[in-house]
Design a protein around this motif. Structure first.
Motif, short mmCIF file in Angstrom:
data_model
loop_
_atom_site.label_atom_id
_atom_site.label_comp_id
_atom_site.label_asym_id
_atom_site.label_seq_id
_atom_site.Cartn_x
_atom_site.Cartn_y
_atom_site.Cartn_z
N ALA A 84 -1.20 64.98 63.65
CA ALA A 84 -0.72 65.98 62.70
C ALA A 84 0.23 66.91 63.43
O ALA A 84 0.02 67.21 64.61
CB ALA A 84 -1.88 66.77 62.10
N TYR A 121 1.58 64.63 58.62
CA TYR A 121 0.34 64.05 59.12
C TYR A 121 0.19 62.64 58.59
O TYR A 121 0.76 62.27 57.58
CB TYR A 121 -0.88 64.90 58.76
CG TYR A 121 -0.93 65.35 57.33
CD1 TYR A 121 -1.49 64.55 56.34
CD2 TYR A 121 -0.40 66.58 56.96
CE1 TYR A 121 -1.53 64.96 55.02
CE2 TYR A 121 -0.43 67.01 55.64
CZ TYR A 121 -0.99 66.19 54.68
OH TYR A 121 -1.02 66.61 53.38
N GLY A 153 -5.48 65.64 63.63
CA GLY A 153 -5.99 66.26 62.42
C GLY A 153 -7.40 66.77 62.69
O GLY A 153 -8.17 66.14 63.40
N MET A 179 -5.49 61.66 58.37
CA MET A 179 -5.61 63.11 58.51
C MET A 179 -6.57 63.52 59.61
O MET A 179 -6.15 63.72 60.73
CB MET A 179 -5.95 63.78 57.20
CG MET A 179 -5.28 65.11 57.07
SD MET A 179 -5.24 65.59 55.37
CE MET A 179 -5.13 67.33 55.54
#
Length: 189
Positions: A48, A39, A11, A43
């Motif tokens: 992700a 995800y 992420g 995050m």
């Protein structure tokens, strides 16, 4: 034409936005599209991925187990998704942070140094656009004008001034993607 893509990384690397830009670009080309993000709860910094399907025909399901193309941005994603590329498919990856390079010989493998090139351009946040450019060079499924329109649709108004920089990053990626030869573990010139 149907192109089934997985884009995966941490992420904060622009994984979801790269997928969103591809999806909007497909819409600009009057194609059917599917964009399905996934995800972890953390995050930014967690894993992700996003599945993008672009097709001339209706898409029956956004859920896939194998892909035509995998765009990989970290080692965890390489470990998870290398084997999900269909034989004859394409794997594109940024070698930054990759300790175990891909080993398959039944797919085409490309490297693009997105992080390095983005830093050279003065903005590390555009590495995803550099990698997108590499993908579009290898698989020219979108017209560049439609990608730029997709970029305009996906960027909030406050970031619209960055479109020329992102366009330059895409072009840089198109000019810097290299074929990776598994047996030598080094990119070809």
């Amino acid at each position: 034409m149907t192109e089934e893509i997985i884009i995966a990384g941490f992420g904060g690397q622009g994984v979801l936005s790269m997928g969103k830009i591809l999806a909007y670009s497909g819409i600009m080309q009057d194609q059917e599209v599917s964009w399905m993000p996934s995800y972890g709860p953390e995050m930014r910094g967690g894993t992700a991925n996003v599945t993008v399907i672009i097709s001339d025909d209706r898409i029956s399901s956004p859920y896939l187990k194998v892909y035509d193309t995998a765009i990989i941005l970290n080692q965890q994603s390489m470990d998870k998704f290398e084997e999900t590329v269909k034989p004859g498919g394409i794997l594109i990856y940024d070698p930054n942070g990759i300790t175990h390079h891909p080993t398959r010989t039944d797919i085409k493998i490309y490297q693009i140094e997105g992080n390095k090139l983005a830093n050279e351009m003065g903005n590390r946040k555009i590495s995803n656009m550099v990698i997108l450019g590499g993908y579009l060079k290898v698989k020219p499924i979108m017209k560049l004008d439609n990608v730029i329109e997709g970029l305009k649709k996906s960027l909030p108004e406050r970031y619209q001034h960055l479109i020329p920089l992102n366009k330059d990053a895409i072009t840089t990626g198109m000019n810097n993607v290299t074929l990776f030869k598994v047996s030598e573990k080094a990119p070809l010139s």
